[in-house]
Design an enzyme around this catalytic site. Structure first.
Site, PDB file in Angstrom:
ATOM      1  CG  ASP A   1     -41.958  97.968 -25.771  1.00 36.57           C
ATOM      2  OD1 ASP A   1     -41.134  97.746 -26.672  1.00 36.57           O
ATOM      3  OD2 ASP A   1     -43.178  98.119 -25.983  1.00 36.57           O
TER       4      ASP A   1
ATOM      5  CB  CYS B   1     -46.083  96.153 -26.218  1.00 36.00           C
ATOM      6  SG  CYS B   1     -46.404  97.899 -26.594  1.00 36.00           S
TER       7      CYS B   1
ATOM      8  CE  LYS C   1     -42.879  96.850 -29.146  1.00 40.72           C
ATOM      9  NZ  LYS C   1     -43.964  97.761 -28.759  1.00 40.72           N
TER      10      LYS C   1
END
Length: 248
Positions: free
Chosen positions: A41, A183, A150
């Site tokens: 990310d 995450c 995702k």
């Protein structure tokens, strides 16, 4: 098994990987061809002023050096033949993938809560195709890399990650990215439950929230779910004579 042998995957003959990485709580060995580097990310949303985390009140002022160290780790991985996997967290522009009030994500996602407080931000935060969703300019996937969207914190949830890793014989996952305590840790935990060895390069990650959350996440990982190292050690391990040795 030798008492002083490093941690890490062993093949049926008992051989461990050719690369030994200094790490906490103990060194861990892996082979380049059964390892991937995962970049979690690294989007404007999480690493850039004006992105979602910044607008939601999180401090992103220290992400510059993290981006630089991720770039170093990516370069070292590519030079060693380690495939790079990039994750982008977010949803369709109408946020159907985010879930409605029947989903805990609707109640807990700080991006969704920020947009409910500030309706003018709707369809701007973590929406596919927006600046917020895009990877930061300094980090660019190359041909041969894997780029996966995702919809939740874990990279294993509703993505083809597991099948793509198993099809390539991958056993070790090396993590970088943001956020360590969300995450990164979620994906590493899910990997642990699927029998992958997870390593975090601590100085190539950053937390969402105060620094204590970074320390706590790393301590939790090294104690229960994986191993913690750093980019310099990763680079040195990959460039060692042992790492260049081709197993018999």
């Amino acid at each position: 098994m030798e008492a002083d042998a490093p941690a890490g995957y062993r093949d049926p003959s008992g051989r461990h990987g050719a690369v030994t990485l200094p790490a906490r709580p103990e060194p861990i060995a892996f082979d380049a061809d059964t390892t991937v580097l995962i970049v979690v990310d690294m989007q404007n949303a999480y690493a850039t002023k004006g992105g979602y985390l910044d607008l939601a009140g999180f401090d992103v002022s220290a992400t510059g050096p993290v981006i630089e160290r991720i770039a170093q780790a990516v370069a070292a991985a590519r030079a060693a033949g380690i495939r790079v996997v990039w994750f982008q967290n977010g949803w369709d522009p109408d946020y159907v993938e985010a879930g409605g009030p029947g989903s805990p994500n609707w109640h807990k996602s700080n991006a969704l809560k920020t947009m409910r407080r500030r309706p003018e931000m709707n369809q701007r935060l973590l929406a596919k195709g927006t600046w917020d969703y895009a990877l930061v300019d300094a980090l660019t996937p190359e041909p041969g890399d894997i780029v996966l969207p995702k919809p939740r914190y874990s990279g294993f949830y509703n993505t083809p990650l597991d099948s793509m890793l198993r099809a390539r014989g991958i056993r070790t996952l090396v993590f970088t990215g943001i956020a360590t305590n969300v995450c990164v840790e979620s994906t590493l935990r899910d990997g642990y439950h699927r029998e992958y060895f997870g390593i975090v390069l601590a100085d190539a990650t950053h937390q969402a929230g105060p620094p204590a959350l970074q320390e706590g996440a790393l301590r939790n990982i090294e104690t229960f779910f994986g191993w913690v190292s750093d980019v310099a050690a990763f680079e040195a391990a990959l460039s060692s004579d042992e790492a260049r040795r081709i197993p018999a």
